[in-house]
Design a protein around this motif. Structure first.
Motif, short mmCIF file in Angstrom:
data_model
loop_
_atom_site.label_atom_id
_atom_site.label_comp_id
_atom_site.label_asym_id
_atom_site.label_seq_id
_atom_site.Cartn_x
_atom_site.Cartn_y
_atom_site.Cartn_z
N GLY A 1 0.82 -1.20 0.00
CA GLY A 1 0.00 0.00 0.00
C GLY A 1 0.85 1.25 0.00
N ALA A 2 0.31 2.30 0.57
CA ALA A 2 0.99 3.60 0.59
C ALA A 2 0.74 4.29 1.92
CB ALA A 2 0.51 4.47 -0.57
N HIS A 3 1.47 5.38 2.16
CA HIS A 3 1.38 6.11 3.43
C HIS A 3 1.37 7.61 3.16
CE1 HIS A 3 3.57 7.61 7.26
NE2 HIS A 3 2.27 7.66 7.44
N ILE A 4 0.40 8.29 3.79
CA ILE A 4 0.35 9.75 3.75
C ILE A 4 0.16 10.24 5.19
CG2 ILE A 4 -0.80 11.80 2.85
CD1 ILE A 4 -2.09 10.00 0.72
N PRO A 5 1.13 10.95 5.77
CA PRO A 5 0.88 11.58 7.07
C PRO A 5 -0.31 12.54 6.93
CG PRO A 5 3.22 11.62 6.55
CD PRO A 5 2.50 11.19 5.30
N PHE A 6 -1.22 12.52 7.90
CA PHE A 6 -2.44 13.28 7.77
C PHE A 6 -2.22 14.75 7.42
CE2 PHE A 6 -5.85 15.92 9.40
CZ PHE A 6 -6.95 15.37 8.76
N PRO A 7 -1.22 15.44 8.02
CA PRO A 7 -1.03 16.86 7.65
C PRO A 7 -0.71 17.07 6.17
CG PRO A 7 0.10 16.36 9.71
CD PRO A 7 -0.33 15.05 9.13
N LYS A 8 -0.29 16.00 5.48
CA LYS A 8 0.04 16.12 4.06
C LYS A 8 -1.09 15.60 3.16
CE LYS A 8 5.03 15.75 4.80
NZ LYS A 8 6.28 15.02 4.45
N LEU A 9 -2.24 15.32 3.76
CA LEU A 9 -3.37 14.79 2.99
C LEU A 9 -4.02 15.92 2.18
CD1 LEU A 9 -5.13 12.33 2.39
CD2 LEU A 9 -6.58 13.00 4.31
N ARG A 10 -3.82 15.86 0.86
CA ARG A 10 -4.40 16.83 -0.07
C ARG A 10 -4.88 16.08 -1.31
NH1 ARG A 10 0.64 18.79 1.24
NH2 ARG A 10 1.40 18.19 -0.83
N ALA A 11 -5.46 16.81 -2.23
CA ALA A 11 -6.00 16.17 -3.43
C ALA A 11 -4.92 15.40 -4.19
CB ALA A 11 -6.65 17.21 -4.33
N ASP A 12 -3.72 16.01 -4.33
CA ASP A 12 -2.68 15.37 -5.13
C ASP A 12 -2.09 14.16 -4.41
OD1 ASP A 12 -1.57 17.07 -3.21
OD2 ASP A 12 0.22 17.50 -4.40
N THR A 13 -1.86 14.27 -3.09
CA THR A 13 -1.27 13.13 -2.36
C THR A 13 -2.26 11.98 -2.26
OG1 THR A 13 -1.93 14.15 -0.24
CG2 THR A 13 0.31 14.58 -1.03
#
Length: 427
Positions: A371-383
């Protein structure tokens, strides 16, 4: 034998301990669970005796301050907030623990209750086993959660050094609370860390997550910190707490009427505008020809006000064990309990980590290629869009399915945990 199970934390901490408690009770032991106030009914409905113990951390995290701190993704601010809650609740927590410990002959703790439990075991002179939901003891394979960005390639000696620093910091921050408890238990004050105290008493530190998620760790720790694997929550217990299969019939029918959806579980994330997030999900899925099943998990959402198209379904609470096997992928906060369910189902997972051990598990998901990982503060449309691309990749799914086979073949860790508890109790 009278066994006390004191639990501090969220559902990911409560659920596996209840699974172990039910099996110990089935084996003829008298089990008493100490549970946070928001989980007392949860435990009681499964058929275990329960008394209140510890703070409601969910209330802290869902408060306006908690939501701001979680959204910022700042570990120092998170630690400061938790420390303030501890200051306010520490005396009451000590008194609750002492009260429920009457007649205890054995203690089975979890990561967040082991610091107090080991002093209680010393005072009562009873055996103890602790169950750990993530790597929380010194090792050279992985740095302590939240100590460094997990994608940094740190040498083994650096990892061990960071654990020493983290252990000293934890001891410094919480020593006064432990010594206050020890005074109430007529024990002398201590400067020892929790890990040192566990080692001194010979307490088995049983890992209740799958070793396949942490390559190299089982080999390093060996028998000193055995891996039992995930503790499976039985369907009978899920039914008892209200996660009825019949109540999922409508959702399962919606799933069956089209292509398998992507599951989005945002109930544990500090999202202030669910409408905008669900609109974003709808756009991303529409571009890819995907459907979305969104679980808000008890968050304060006006379900009637949400307007979605036919390919997006928004529901409140769902039983992950029933839903995940029918999904194409899962997007969630990365708590170890939810991660277990998505991994067992063979579903590629996008972790949007918020705090505590979640960034660690997000990194492991990424490193293992499941899978993948996105830290919540970096959660945006592109990420979010890039993360969805990864979990929809055929190779990601293939690796997730292979891991699921490993987890299912290892099977339920509950009997292994209970065997260890009984062995320790017998001396």
């Amino acid at each position: 034998m009278r066994i006390l199970i004191p639990i501090v934390g969220s559902r990911g901490d409560v659920q596996p301990m209840v699974a172990a408690g039910l099996e110990l009770q089935r084996r003829g032991h008298t089990v008493l669970v100490g549970a946070p106030p928001n989980f007392v009914d949860f435990v009681a409905n499964t058929g275990l005796a329960v008394r209140q113990f510890g703070p409601d951390v969910n209330a802290l995290y869902s408060s306006p301050e908690g939501q701001r701190v979680l959204a910022a993704g700042n570990s120092a601010k998170m630690l400061a907030m938790v420390s303030r809650q501890m200051r306010e609740y520490a005396d009451q927590m000590d008194d609750e623990l002492i009260d429920i410990a009457s007649g205890t002959e054995m203690i089975v703790s979890i990561t967040f209750s082991e610091d107090r439990s080991v002093s209680l075991a010393e005072a009562l002179d009873v055996p103890m086993v602790t169950l750990q939901t993530y790597p929380s003891s010194k090792n050279s394979c992985y740095a302590p959660p939240s100590s460094l960005p997990h994608h940094w390639p740190t040498p083994r000696f650096v990892n061990r050094g960071l654990w020493t620093v983290a252990d000293k910091l934890r001891t410094l921050l919480f020593r006064k609370y432990i010594n206050n408890l020890r005074a109430k238990l007529d024990l002398p004050p201590t400067k020892a860390s929790t890990e040192a105290a566990l080692i001194k008493r010979g307490v088995p530190e049983v890992q209740i997550y799958d070793p396949a998620l942490v390559p190299g760790l089982a080999e390093e720790w060996g028998a000193a910190r055995p891996f039992a694997g995930f503790l499976w929550f039985p369907r009978s217990a899920r039914e008892a707490i209200g996660e009825l299969a019949v109540q999922h019939a409508e959702v399962l029918q919606w799933i069956a009427d089209g292509e398998p959806p992507i599951f989005f579980g945002f109930g544990s994330m500090p999202i202030l505008d669910f409408g905008s997030v669900i609109g974003l999900i709808e756009q991303i899925c529409e571009r890819r020809g995907q459907r979305a099943l969104v679980g808000v998990d008890g968050a304060h959402v006006d379900m009637q006000a949400l307007k979605t198209g036919p390919n997006v379904k928004v529901v409140d609470n769902m039983a992950h064990d029933l839903i995940f096997p029918h999904c194409r992928a899962a997007v969630h906060h990365g708590g170890v309990g939810t991660l277990f369910e998505s991994a067992r189902a063979g579903v590629p997972t996008l972790v949007c980590s918020v705090s505590m051990d979640q960034p660690f598990w997000g990194h492991q998901v990424e490193q293992l290629g499941i899978g993948a990982h996105i830290p919540f503060p970096k959660l945006r449309a592109d990420t979010l869009s890039r993360g969805i691309d990864i979990v929809l990749d055929d190779q990601t799914r293939s690796r997730a399915e292979a891991l699921a086979v490993t987890i299912r073949e290892r099977g339920d860790g509950v009997p292994r945990v209970c065997d260890i508890v009984e062995k320790v109790a017998a001396g």
